[in-house]
Design a protein around this motif. Structure first.
Motif, PDB file in Angstrom:
ATOM      1  N   ILE A   1     -17.089  26.693 -22.035  1.00  0.00           N
ATOM      2  CA  ILE A   1     -15.956  26.906 -21.122  1.00  0.00           C
ATOM      3  C   ILE A   1     -14.982  27.907 -21.722  1.00  0.00           C
ATOM      4  O   ILE A   1     -14.452  28.783 -21.020  1.00  0.00           O
ATOM      5  CB  ILE A   1     -15.265  25.564 -20.806  1.00  0.00           C
ATOM      6  N   LEU A   2     -14.724  27.802 -23.004  1.00  0.00           N
ATOM      7  CA  LEU A   2     -13.828  28.761 -23.665  1.00  0.00           C
ATOM      8  C   LEU A   2     -14.354  30.181 -23.536  1.00  0.00           C
ATOM      9  O   LEU A   2     -13.595  31.124 -23.298  1.00  0.00           O
ATOM     10  CB  LEU A   2     -13.659  28.385 -25.137  1.00  0.00           C
ATOM     11  N   GLN A   3     -15.657  30.345 -23.677  1.00  0.00           N
ATOM     12  CA  GLN A   3     -16.249  31.674 -23.513  1.00  0.00           C
ATOM     13  C   GLN A   3     -16.088  32.187 -22.092  1.00  0.00           C
ATOM     14  O   GLN A   3     -15.766  33.361 -21.868  1.00  0.00           O
ATOM     15  CB  GLN A   3     -17.731  31.635 -23.888  1.00  0.00           C
ATOM     16  N   SER A   4     -16.323  31.309 -21.112  1.00  0.00           N
ATOM     17  CA  SER A   4     -16.199  31.737 -19.720  1.00  0.00           C
ATOM     18  C   SER A   4     -14.756  32.088 -19.370  1.00  0.00           C
ATOM     19  O   SER A   4     -14.511  32.928 -18.505  1.00  0.00           O
ATOM     20  CB  SER A   4     -16.703  30.631 -18.785  1.00  0.00           C
TER      21      SER A   4
ATOM     22  N   VAL B   1      -7.923  24.999 -12.333  1.00  0.00           N
ATOM     23  CA  VAL B   1      -8.102  26.448 -12.449  1.00  0.00           C
ATOM     24  C   VAL B   1      -9.236  26.760 -13.425  1.00  0.00           C
ATOM     25  O   VAL B   1     -10.050  27.664 -13.176  1.00  0.00           O
ATOM     26  CB  VAL B   1      -6.785  27.108 -12.898  1.00  0.00           C
ATOM     27  N   TYR B   2      -9.308  26.021 -14.536  1.00  0.00           N
ATOM     28  CA  TYR B   2     -10.420  26.203 -15.469  1.00  0.00           C
ATOM     29  C   TYR B   2     -11.759  26.011 -14.763  1.00  0.00           C
ATOM     30  O   TYR B   2     -12.718  26.757 -15.002  1.00  0.00           O
ATOM     31  CB  TYR B   2     -10.323  25.204 -16.625  1.00  0.00           C
ATOM     32  N   LEU B   3     -11.838  24.997 -13.923  1.00  0.00           N
ATOM     33  CA  LEU B   3     -13.093  24.692 -13.223  1.00  0.00           C
ATOM     34  C   LEU B   3     -13.500  25.843 -12.308  1.00  0.00           C
ATOM     35  O   LEU B   3     -14.663  26.277 -12.312  1.00  0.00           O
ATOM     36  CB  LEU B   3     -12.930  23.400 -12.419  1.00  0.00           C
ATOM     37  N   TYR B   4     -12.552  26.359 -11.546  1.00  0.00           N
ATOM     38  CA  TYR B   4     -12.862  27.489 -10.656  1.00  0.00           C
ATOM     39  C   TYR B   4     -13.208  28.750 -11.458  1.00  0.00           C
ATOM     40  O   TYR B   4     -14.105  29.510 -11.073  1.00  0.00           O
ATOM     41  CB  TYR B   4     -11.684  27.769  -9.734  1.00  0.00           C
ATOM     42  N   LYS B   5     -12.503  28.985 -12.545  1.00  0.00           N
ATOM     43  CA  LYS B   5     -12.798  30.164 -13.364  1.00  0.00           C
ATOM     44  C   LYS B   5     -14.203  30.083 -13.962  1.00  0.00           C
ATOM     45  O   LYS B   5     -14.916  31.087 -14.027  1.00  0.00           O
ATOM     46  CB  LYS B   5     -11.762  30.287 -14.492  1.00  0.00           C
ATOM     47  N   PHE B   6     -14.588  28.895 -14.415  1.00  0.00           N
ATOM     48  CA  PHE B   6     -15.896  28.731 -15.047  1.00  0.00           C
ATOM     49  C   PHE B   6     -17.009  29.149 -14.105  1.00  0.00           C
ATOM     50  O   PHE B   6     -17.976  29.818 -14.517  1.00  0.00           O
ATOM     51  CB  PHE B   6     -16.083  27.272 -15.470  1.00  0.00           C
ATOM     52  N   TYR B   7     -16.885  28.786 -12.828  1.00  0.00           N
ATOM     53  CA  TYR B   7     -17.963  29.062 -11.887  1.00  0.00           C
ATOM     54  C   TYR B   7     -17.856  30.449 -11.249  1.00  0.00           C
ATOM     55  O   TYR B   7     -18.580  30.743 -10.310  1.00  0.00           O
ATOM     56  CB  TYR B   7     -18.027  27.965 -10.823  1.00  0.00           C
ATOM     57  N   LEU B   8     -16.985  31.291 -11.785  1.00  0.00           N
ATOM     58  CA  LEU B   8     -17.045  32.710 -11.446  1.00  0.00           C
ATOM     59  C   LEU B   8     -18.064  33.437 -12.313  1.00  0.00           C
ATOM     60  O   LEU B   8     -18.474  34.559 -11.991  1.00  0.00           O
ATOM     61  CB  LEU B   8     -15.666  33.366 -11.613  1.00  0.00           C
ATOM     62  N   THR B   9     -18.468  32.813 -13.408  1.00  0.00           N
ATOM     63  CA  THR B   9     -19.460  33.415 -14.305  1.00  0.00           C
ATOM     64  C   THR B   9     -20.725  32.575 -14.437  1.00  0.00           C
ATOM     65  O   THR B   9     -21.722  33.046 -14.970  1.00  0.00           O
ATOM     66  CB  THR B   9     -18.856  33.621 -15.709  1.00  0.00           C
TER      67      THR B   9
END
Length: 398
Positions: free
Chosen positions: A177-180, A118-126
């Protein structure tokens, strides 16, 4: 003096029961990471445009005196191998599946594996893969998820187990990643709601076959694991995903359970058409998950009849099940290599220039060889025509 008769105090009102769904709607995951289908697509297009802008800036900063830069310019920027939004999602899904394999290698629990994906998918939304290669981000996401889910692995041990990595190469992306993620690290997954449904079904349907129920839940867990590689995490709540996966495993059992929960003696799907119009306003997403700023479930609970609630929930479940089947993809190794090479050209455009220069030299070499091969037969033929007759031939003639 007789005191007036005191009025009997009214019994205190029953406090409203707080459900798991109410708790989820107050979570950062619901507020920050719940979207409609169109909003999700817009975010990915916007991230792709950021990647295109970053690549164009790198192309503009190339030294114009270099042979590689001249090759890129003469070839035309319209032919440069930029990555499309569809290709971005494919390569992200490929490395999300690799993340699952790596988590299994470290014997991490399913909660860690799911959180990392989920982190990986969230990161590439931004962000775009044209700015950050997903292979590097995937390593950091898994390391971060292991810390968040209390399954910490030392950075040295983690790095030593992965070829061509160092502790610094993994930790350098952690703050980014934390920022994204907007520092929202808690992830609610459907595995816990599925276990709750497993227990609740036994309570409401005491005559249910436990072997059948266990088999259905095992299959539902497999469906949940596969749903991690789709968009349903951003479109539906964890209980809705869990119910959908359980419904895919045993639809009759789930419908019986829901009918009993809502006090329906007989399952009758009759209010469906009226509910569909209301649900379709969310562009394929139920109204409950499409608007994080509102809480329509609380207002509608007193307006809908049990039959309408059942019909509406069934529509949401079917939409979620359809989204899991429709969006599941598993890119091949050849596709991943092709897209990954394009990403490396975007990250370092001079490599693309070297490739063009190499191709031009190889083409020139092939042309020279072809010209020389064409000229050889004509020269040998001319020499044979100009050569004097040999003695053997004259002997035969005489």
């Amino acid at each position: 003096m007789v005191s007036p008769k005191e009025e009997t105090p009214l019994p205190p009102a029953k406090p409203k029961k707080v459900t798991n769904d109410d708790l989820y709607r107050r979570s950062t995951q619901y507020r920050y990471w719940s979207f409609t289908v169109s909003k999700l697509a817009d975010l990915r297009v916007l991230a792709n445009k950021k990647g295109l802008k970053s690549t164009h800036e790198k192309l503009d900063n190339l030294d114009p005196a270099l042979e590689e830069t001249k090759a890129v310019t003469s070839n035309g920027l319209d032919k440069f191998p930029f990555v499309t939004p569809t290709e971005e999602l494919q390569i992200i899904t490929y490395y999300a599946r690799k993340c699952q394999d790596l988590a299994n290698f470290f014997r991490l629990p399913s909660q860690v594996r799911s959180t990392a994906i989920v982190y990986l998918y969230k990161f590439y939304l931004t962000h775009s893969v044209m700015a950050y290669h997903p292979q590097h981000i995937m390593y950091t996401c898994l390391f971060l998820a292991a810390k968040v889910e209390n399954s910490f692995i030392g950075i040295s041990n983690f790095s030593n187990a992965i070829p061509r990595t160092t502790p610094d190469s993994i930790l350098q992306y952690e703050y980014l990643i934390l920022q994204s993620l907007r520092f929202s690290l808690r992830c609610h997954h459907p595995f816990m709601p599925l276990y709750g449904f497993y227990l609740d079904i036994q309570d409401l349907l005491p005559k249910v076959d436990l072997k059948r129920l266990t088999r259905s839940c095992d299959k539902a867990r497999e469906h949940i694991s596969e749903s991690l590689f789709t968009d349903v995490f951003f479109l539906f709540t964890p209980p809705q995903i869990a119910l959908s996966c359980l419904w895919k495993s045993d639809d009759i059992l789930v419908e019986r359970y829901l009918a009993k929960t809502m006090g329906l003696k007989k399952r009758q799907i009759k209010g469906e058409l009226a509910v569909v119009k209301e649900v379709e306003k969310g562009n394929g997403v139920s109204s409950e998950s499409a608007s994080p700023d509102a809480d329509p479930a609380e207002n509608e609970s007193n307006l809908l009849t049990p039959q309408q609630k059942f019909d509406k929930l069934m529509i949401t479940i079917k939409k979620c099940a359809h989204a899991i089947e429709k969006n599941t993809c598993s890119p091949s190794v050849d596709e991943a290599r092709r897209i990954s090479s394009k990403i490396r050209y975007c990250l370092d455009p001079i490599r693309y220039g070297r490739r063009l220069v190499k191709q031009q030299k190889e083409t020139a070499t092939v042309v020279v060889q072809a010209n020389s091969e064409q000229s050889r037969p004509s020269k040998s033929g001319a020499r044979m025509a100009d050569a004097p007759e040999g003695p053997s031939k004259r002997v035969k003639t005489e």
